[in-house]
Design a protein around this motif. Structure first.
Motif, PDB file in Angstrom:
ATOM      1  N   THR A  41       0.874  14.682 -13.609  1.00  7.63           N
ATOM      2  CA  THR A  41       0.948  13.818 -14.777  1.00  7.63           C
ATOM      3  C   THR A  41      -0.035  12.668 -14.607  1.00  7.63           C
ATOM      4  O   THR A  41      -0.552  12.448 -13.508  1.00  7.63           O
ATOM      5  CB  THR A  41       2.391  13.317 -15.016  1.00  7.63           C
ATOM      6  N   THR A  42      -0.297  11.957 -15.665  1.00 14.18           N
ATOM      7  CA  THR A  42      -1.328  10.916 -15.636  1.00 14.18           C
ATOM      8  C   THR A  42      -0.939   9.722 -14.764  1.00 14.18           C
ATOM      9  O   THR A  42       0.236   9.358 -14.685  1.00 14.18           O
ATOM     10  CB  THR A  42      -1.667  10.432 -17.061  1.00 14.18           C
ATOM     11  N   VAL A  43      -1.942   9.164 -14.145  1.00 17.90           N
ATOM     12  CA  VAL A  43      -1.780   7.926 -13.377  1.00 17.90           C
ATOM     13  C   VAL A  43      -2.345   6.758 -14.182  1.00 17.90           C
ATOM     14  O   VAL A  43      -2.193   5.612 -13.818  1.00 17.90           O
ATOM     15  CB  VAL A  43      -2.507   8.049 -12.008  1.00 17.90           C
ATOM     16  N   VAL A  89       0.844  -1.204   0.000  1.00 17.52           N
ATOM     17  CA  VAL A  89       0.000   0.000   0.000  1.00 17.52           C
ATOM     18  C   VAL A  89       0.878   1.253   0.000  1.00 17.52           C
ATOM     19  O   VAL A  89       0.577   2.227  -0.696  1.00 17.52           O
ATOM     20  CB  VAL A  89      -0.980  -0.022   1.199  1.00 17.52           C
ATOM     21  N   THR A  90       1.971   1.219   0.733  1.00 18.56           N
ATOM     22  CA  THR A  90       2.885   2.366   0.784  1.00 18.56           C
ATOM     23  C   THR A  90       3.479   2.648  -0.593  1.00 18.56           C
ATOM     24  O   THR A  90       3.497   3.797  -1.048  1.00 18.56           O
ATOM     25  CB  THR A  90       3.999   2.125   1.824  1.00 18.56           C
ATOM     26  N   TYR A  91       3.975   1.624  -1.271  1.00 15.37           N
ATOM     27  CA  TYR A  91       4.522   1.799  -2.618  1.00 15.37           C
ATOM     28  C   TYR A  91       3.474   2.408  -3.546  1.00 15.37           C
ATOM     29  O   TYR A  91       3.767   3.344  -4.301  1.00 15.37           O
ATOM     30  CB  TYR A  91       4.995   0.459  -3.196  1.00 15.37           C
ATOM     31  N   ILE A  92       2.262   1.871  -3.524  1.00  9.49           N
ATOM     32  CA  ILE A  92       1.197   2.356  -4.403  1.00  9.49           C
ATOM     33  C   ILE A  92       0.872   3.810  -4.098  1.00  9.49           C
ATOM     34  O   ILE A  92       0.811   4.656  -5.003  1.00  9.49           O
ATOM     35  CB  ILE A  92      -0.063   1.462  -4.282  1.00  9.49           C
ATOM     36  N   MET A  93       0.679   4.117  -2.822  1.00  4.12           N
ATOM     37  CA  MET A  93       0.305   5.483  -2.436  1.00  4.12           C
ATOM     38  C   MET A  93       1.407   6.487  -2.773  1.00  4.12           C
ATOM     39  O   MET A  93       1.111   7.592  -3.264  1.00  4.12           O
ATOM     40  CB  MET A  93      -0.043   5.534  -0.957  1.00  4.12           C
ATOM     41  N   LEU A  94       2.660   6.133  -2.518  1.00  3.36           N
ATOM     42  CA  LEU A  94       3.762   7.043  -2.838  1.00  3.36           C
ATOM     43  C   LEU A  94       3.854   7.294  -4.342  1.00  3.36           C
ATOM     44  O   LEU A  94       4.077   8.432  -4.781  1.00  3.36           O
ATOM     45  CB  LEU A  94       5.086   6.504  -2.305  1.00  3.36           C
ATOM     46  N   GLN A 110       3.166  10.958  -6.013  1.00  4.36           N
ATOM     47  CA  GLN A 110       4.184  11.661  -6.785  1.00  4.36           C
ATOM     48  C   GLN A 110       3.711  11.997  -8.197  1.00  4.36           C
ATOM     49  O   GLN A 110       4.035  13.054  -8.722  1.00  4.36           O
ATOM     50  CB  GLN A 110       5.477  10.865  -6.808  1.00  4.36           C
ATOM     51  N   PHE A 111       2.930  11.115  -8.811  1.00  2.92           N
ATOM     52  CA  PHE A 111       2.359  11.433 -10.123  1.00  2.92           C
ATOM     53  C   PHE A 111       1.399  12.610 -10.011  1.00  2.92           C
ATOM     54  O   PHE A 111       1.405  13.507 -10.839  1.00  2.92           O
ATOM     55  CB  PHE A 111       1.626  10.225 -10.699  1.00  2.92           C
TER      56      PHE A 111
END
Length: 153
Positions: free
Chosen positions: A65-67, A50-55, A59-60
């Motif tokens: 910029t597009t996600v 979840v941390t990787y995804i949220m970070l 940042q995007f």
């Protein structure tokens, strides 16, 4: 370009592999004899995923910029800082960690092959096509970024 490249949203791919892991549990041995270790590892990898995804999403958004993983050509700028300094694909790393967490929660030895298959699928049908598009869009800047940040971790 292959008919599957950039066609299936990564979240749908993740849900497919979550379902596959649960179904495969019926045919694989379980880790239940290990006590609470799989549950502890499940919680740890869930938090990390979840941390990787949220970070990555944060940042995007911060870079405006597009996600949208199905439209990498809509990327307005190259994001190379924060979590993107460590991995070019933090959301996909996060998804893989969620799948590891799910497999540990289920206490199934089906998890490793399912995670590997997920990563192979994502690499060939999502990440490599994205990289080709971003290389055309950002040229040498993206090629230099690829040398600095790993594809996964």
């Amino acid at each position: 370009m292959n008919f599957l490249h950039l066609k299936i949203p990564p979240v749908i791919v993740l849900l497919f592999f979550i379902t596959l892991t649960a179904a495969a549990k019926l045919h694989f041995a379980t880790m239940e004899h290990l006590g609470i270790a799989p549950l502890f590892f499940a919680v740890c990898t869930l938090v990390a995923g979840v941390t990787y995804i949220m970070l990555g999403v944060w940042q995007f958004r911060k870079a405006r910029t597009t996600v949208n993983p199905l439209a990498p050509e809509d990327t307005s700028q190259l994001v190379e800082n924060g979590i993107f300094a460590k991995t070019r694909n933090p959301m996909y790393v996060g998804f893989a960690l969620l799948l590891v967490s799910w497999g540990c929660f289920l206490s199934t030895f089906a998890m490793p092959p399912c995670v590997i298959l997920f990563m192979v699928y994502m690499q060939y049908f999502q990440i490599i096509p994205e990289e080709k598009i971003l290389t055309v869009k950002f040229g040498d800047a993206y090629l230099e970024y690829m040398k600095k940040a790993k594809r996964w971790v």
